[in-house]
Design a protein around this motif. Structure first.
Motif, PDB file in Angstrom:
ATOM      1  N   ILE A 115       0.588  -1.163  -0.026  1.00 54.40           N
ATOM      2  CA  ILE A 115       0.180   0.075  -0.049  1.00 54.40           C
ATOM      3  C   ILE A 115       0.765   1.148  -0.218  1.00 54.40           C
ATOM      4  CG2 ILE A 115      -1.600   1.394   1.351  1.00 54.40           C
ATOM      5  CD1 ILE A 115      -2.639  -1.421   2.367  1.00 54.40           C
TER       6      ILE A 115
ATOM      7  N   LYS B 194       2.333   3.332  -9.023  1.00 59.33           N
ATOM      8  CA  LYS B 194       1.743   2.146  -8.922  1.00 59.33           C
ATOM      9  C   LYS B 194       1.646   1.312 -10.238  1.00 59.33           C
ATOM     10  CE  LYS B 194      -2.812  -0.091  -8.627  1.00 59.33           C
ATOM     11  NZ  LYS B 194      -4.211   0.029  -8.444  1.00 59.33           N
TER      12      LYS B 194
ATOM     13  N   SER C  28      -1.748  -1.140  -3.963  1.00 55.39           N
ATOM     14  CA  SER C  28      -2.967  -0.134  -3.978  1.00 55.39           C
ATOM     15  C   SER C  28      -2.324   1.359  -3.403  1.00 55.39           C
ATOM     16  CB  SER C  28      -3.946  -0.815  -2.920  1.00 55.39           C
ATOM     17  OG  SER C  28      -3.631  -0.875  -1.886  1.00 55.39           O
TER      18      SER C  28
END
Length: 172
Positions: free
Chosen positions: A45, A97, A108
């Motif tokens: 993340i 990303k 994410s």
């Protein structure tokens, strides 16, 4: 393994991101070498704490005293700037990303609204990490708050390391 990496645009935060990606890629390779048939559940993340532009009450009062209608135009101007900053970070995170997904890791991105208080930013990061049930937080040793040749840790990083219930990996 689930890793949270804080990215603020600094060179150190990108190094922390690189480190997290390499660590998860290595774990994927190790899983494949050991013959695991299970799909990797490693996740990264990428988190940005957006610090909105805010003017002091004195500045707002000054604008209001010059022309009472200016206060509303000033608020709209600040809202536009903050919206543009969020859009810029959404694009940056999307680019990161795309770049790192090539490593075969589930990635994410998230933007959390913060303040200019390093302690509050640290609490926001730690709360996010706890809510997301991450296994580890990786951060660069110094962020965009300014570097000094004798400064080994930034205030946000130091606060995260002090209050986190998760392991914190600080990348120089």
């Amino acid at each position: 393994m689930k890793i949270l990496t804080l990215v603020d645009g600094s060179e150190h935060s990108i190094k922390a991101l690189d480190y997290a990606v390499n660590l998860l890629s290595q774990q994927n390779s190790d899983s494949r070498r050991s013959g695991d048939k299970v799909q990797s559940n490693h996740q990264l993340i990428i988190l940005n704490i957006l610090q909105p532009l805010k003017l002091s009450d004195e500045v707002v009062q000054h604008f209001k005293s010059i022309n009472p209608e200016r206060k509303s135009s000033l608020k709209k101007y600040l809202d536009d700037i903050n919206s543009a900053m969020k859009d810029t970070w959404m694009k940056k995170l999307s680019d990161l990303k795309s770049k790192y997904e090539r490593a075969g890791i589930s990635i994410s991105t998230k933007i959390v609204k913060g303040t200019h208080s390093s302690r509050f930013v640290a609490y926001s990061i730690v709360k996010f990490a706890e809510d997301a049930k991450v296994d580890m937080i990786t951060v660069g040793s110094v962020g965009t708050g300014g570097t000094h040749e004798k400064k080994s840790l930034g205030s946000v990083v130091r606060n995260v390391a002090e209050i986190s219930t998760r392991p914190v990996l600080i990348v120089p």
